[in-house]
Design a protein around this motif. Structure first.
Motif, PDB file in Angstrom:
ATOM      1  N   PRO A  23       0.799  -1.219   0.000  1.00 48.52           N
ATOM      2  CA  PRO A  23       0.000   0.000   0.000  1.00 48.52           C
ATOM      3  C   PRO A  23       0.823   1.256   0.000  1.00 48.52           C
ATOM      4  O   PRO A  23       1.911   1.241   0.474  1.00 48.52           O
ATOM      5  N   GLY A 297      -6.919  -3.259  -3.704  1.00 46.43           N
ATOM      6  CA  GLY A 297      -7.136  -3.875  -2.390  1.00 46.43           C
ATOM      7  C   GLY A 297      -6.515  -5.236  -2.247  1.00 46.43           C
ATOM      8  O   GLY A 297      -6.932  -6.025  -1.386  1.00 46.43           O
ATOM      9  N   PHE A 300      -5.463  -6.537   1.174  1.00 41.18           N
ATOM     10  CA  PHE A 300      -6.532  -7.064   2.024  1.00 41.18           C
ATOM     11  C   PHE A 300      -6.828  -8.517   1.661  1.00 41.18           C
ATOM     12  O   PHE A 300      -6.937  -9.378   2.535  1.00 41.18           O
ATOM     13  N   ARG A 349     -12.384  -3.291   2.750  1.00 45.83           N
ATOM     14  CA  ARG A 349     -11.253  -2.383   2.925  1.00 45.83           C
ATOM     15  C   ARG A 349     -11.580  -1.259   3.891  1.00 45.83           C
ATOM     16  O   ARG A 349     -10.750  -0.880   4.730  1.00 45.83           O
ATOM     17  N   ARG A 350     -12.802  -0.722   3.819  1.00 49.66           N
ATOM     18  CA  ARG A 350     -13.190   0.338   4.757  1.00 49.66           C
ATOM     19  C   ARG A 350     -13.241  -0.189   6.186  1.00 49.66           C
ATOM     20  O   ARG A 350     -12.814   0.486   7.128  1.00 49.66           O
ATOM     21  N   ARG A 353      -9.401  -1.238   7.294  1.00 49.87           N
ATOM     22  CA  ARG A 353      -8.276  -0.354   7.009  1.00 49.87           C
ATOM     23  C   ARG A 353      -7.431  -0.035   8.238  1.00 49.87           C
ATOM     24  O   ARG A 353      -6.194   0.048   8.134  1.00 49.87           O
ATOM     25  N   GLU A 357      -3.975  -0.788   6.825  1.00 48.15           N
ATOM     26  CA  GLU A 357      -3.345   0.468   6.403  1.00 48.15           C
ATOM     27  C   GLU A 357      -3.545   1.511   7.495  1.00 48.15           C
ATOM     28  O   GLU A 357      -4.270   2.487   7.318  1.00 48.15           O
ATOM     29  N   SER A 359      -3.336   4.581  10.052  1.00 49.75           N
ATOM     30  CA  SER A 359      -2.830   5.952  10.046  1.00 49.75           C
ATOM     31  C   SER A 359      -2.121   6.183  11.374  1.00 49.75           C
ATOM     32  O   SER A 359      -2.738   6.100  12.441  1.00 49.75           O
ATOM     33  N   GLU A 385      -0.379   0.199  -4.028  1.00 51.67           N
ATOM     34  CA  GLU A 385      -1.832   0.197  -3.938  1.00 51.67           C
ATOM     35  C   GLU A 385      -2.416   1.594  -3.772  1.00 51.67           C
ATOM     36  O   GLU A 385      -3.371   1.955  -4.422  1.00 51.67           O
ATOM     37  N   ARG A 386      -1.841   2.377  -2.880  1.00 50.28           N
ATOM     38  CA  ARG A 386      -2.388   3.705  -2.672  1.00 50.28           C
ATOM     39  C   ARG A 386      -1.526   4.783  -3.282  1.00 50.28           C
ATOM     40  O   ARG A 386      -1.885   5.948  -3.288  1.00 50.28           O
TER      41      ARG A 386
END
Length: 398
Positions: A23, A297, A300, A349-350, A353, A357, A359, A385-386
């Motif tokens: 990602p 994704g 994931f 994914r939401r 996350r 991934e 933060s 990915e991102r």
């Protein structure tokens, strides 16, 4: 993508702890504008993760079905090399800047720690059969978490491969030495890290024009017979070749072979894996498809499908009459593809996350303001990915 910690290399080999892509963030600063993603790489990542999932789904069928074993060998020859090559391609601009190191930690290091613990707890909960007393060891990657460790190490070495005069020959030499060095130990699954290294390095050496070349008509036409021939060879090799060579988890001596067999098989497997990776990528569509967005994704799908695979084996889902028949293999294949596809979707994914991934701005010092016109790395995440891809797409149609 792959196997349990206590998998044995071969009936007469020493036990090896083994296992089975991920990602980046958006552009730095509010002034930077997110570039358009290249659908080719998202398509390639999605198709590769489907191959990973179905190859894992085939694993329990290999002993009773030569066809399943041949399919497993065929796919295993190139699905991991394809992922590693793409990861290397997206590491071309990694220079260990503070922002890049932050992304490496949050996008690879932290997910490794989280899922290493989760998989071990999953086993300890009683769903792991003989793994219920599995010790927690962050230096010994369990099952598919080995790839995150390898990716972390490979990416940190990226600056080295840009200054070495002959990076690919050096990487191949490292892999060959590892393949005949039984005393490296199991920490960080170092054998796999070193033996898969050449694919990462060759990915770093690739440029846009190489992918464009793969899209040439003559290459795509040749890809089909190459893949069919490889499938036939895989079928022929089932009773003749120890499939442990595919995993790169052990040295030759640990598999009961002479030391010289390590470099020979390393070079042979590298050539076969690279050829089939090129054939596979040449057939990947370059246009937007229904599954293009799922390619963002794959981390994931990669990390989560292992729980389903483990559960299917621990809870005897394969104890069904006819499961090893052609129809049964087809059903298992379809189920594996559907499951990993669902795990790559936006709702999953939401929801997950924060685990995959996270933060973690709170854990890092604030960087100084970026200079206008400063360099931005391409694909800072493990597989981009991102991170934004390059603006241009592959020229040829798909």
């Amino acid at each position: 993508m792959l196997h349990v910690r206590n998998q044995q290399a071969s009936p007469h080999a020493a036990t090896a702890r083994a296992a089975d892509p991920p990602p980046a963030v958006a552009d730095d600063g509010a002034r930077a504008r997110r570039k358009e993603r290249d659908p080719f790489f998202d398509n390639a990542k999605y198709l590769a993760i489907v191959l990973v999932a179905i190859s894992h789904a085939w694993t329990p069928l290999r002993d009773d079905s030569r066809a399943a074993s041949a399919l497993y060998t065929f796919v295993f020859t190139f699905h991991m090399p394809a992922f590693v090559l793409i990861a290397g391609y997206f590491s071309r601009s990694f220079t260990a800047r503070p922002d890049q190191l932050k992304r490496l930690i949050t996008g690879v290091g932290v997910p490794y720690l989280v899922f290493e613990v989760l998989y071990i707890l999953f086993a300890r909960a009683g769903w792991g059969g003989g793994d219920s007393d599995l010790p927690l060891s962050l230096l010994d990657p369990y099952y598919l978490t080995w790839f995150l460790v390898a990716l972390f190490i490979w990416r940190l070495t990226s600056p080295v491969w840009r200054v070495v005069r002959a990076p690919l020959p050096v990487a191949l030499a490292v892999a060959c030495i590892a393949s005949m060095s039984p005393h490296f130990g199991n920490d960080l699954n170092i054998q796999r890290v070193l033996q898969f290294l050449p694919y990462f390095v060759i990915g770093m050496l690739m440029r846009r024009e190489h992918f464009t070349w793969m899209r040439r008509t003559e290459v795509r036409v040749l890809a089909v017979p190459v893949l069919l021939l490889a499938l036939a060879v895989s079928y022929w090799s089932v009773p003749r070749l120890d499939q442990s060579w595919l995993y790169r988890t052990n040295s030759a001596q640990e598999m009961g072979e002479a030391a010289w067999a390590g470099p020979v098989m390393t070079l042979a497997m590298f050539g076969a894996g690279l050829l089939l990776t090129v054939a596979f990528l040449s057939l990947v569509p370059t246009r937007h498809t229904w599954y293009t967005t799922l390619g963002a994704g794959t981390i994931f799908g990669y990390l989560l499908h292992g729980f389903v695979i483990k559960a299917s084996r621990w809870w005897d889902w394969y104890d069904v009459d006819g499961i090893d028949s052609p129809a049964g293999v087809a059903v298992v294949t379809a189920v594996g593809a559907v499951v990993v596809t669902l795990l790559c979707t936006a709702p999953v994914r939401r929801l997950l996350r924060p685990l995959v991934e996270p933060s973690m701005d709170w854990a890092f010092r604030q960087p100084p303001p970026a200079r206008q016109g400063g360099e931005r790395a391409v694909g800072d995440g493990p597989l981009g990915e991102r991170a934004a891809s390059e603006r241009r797409t592959v020229n040829a149609g798909g």
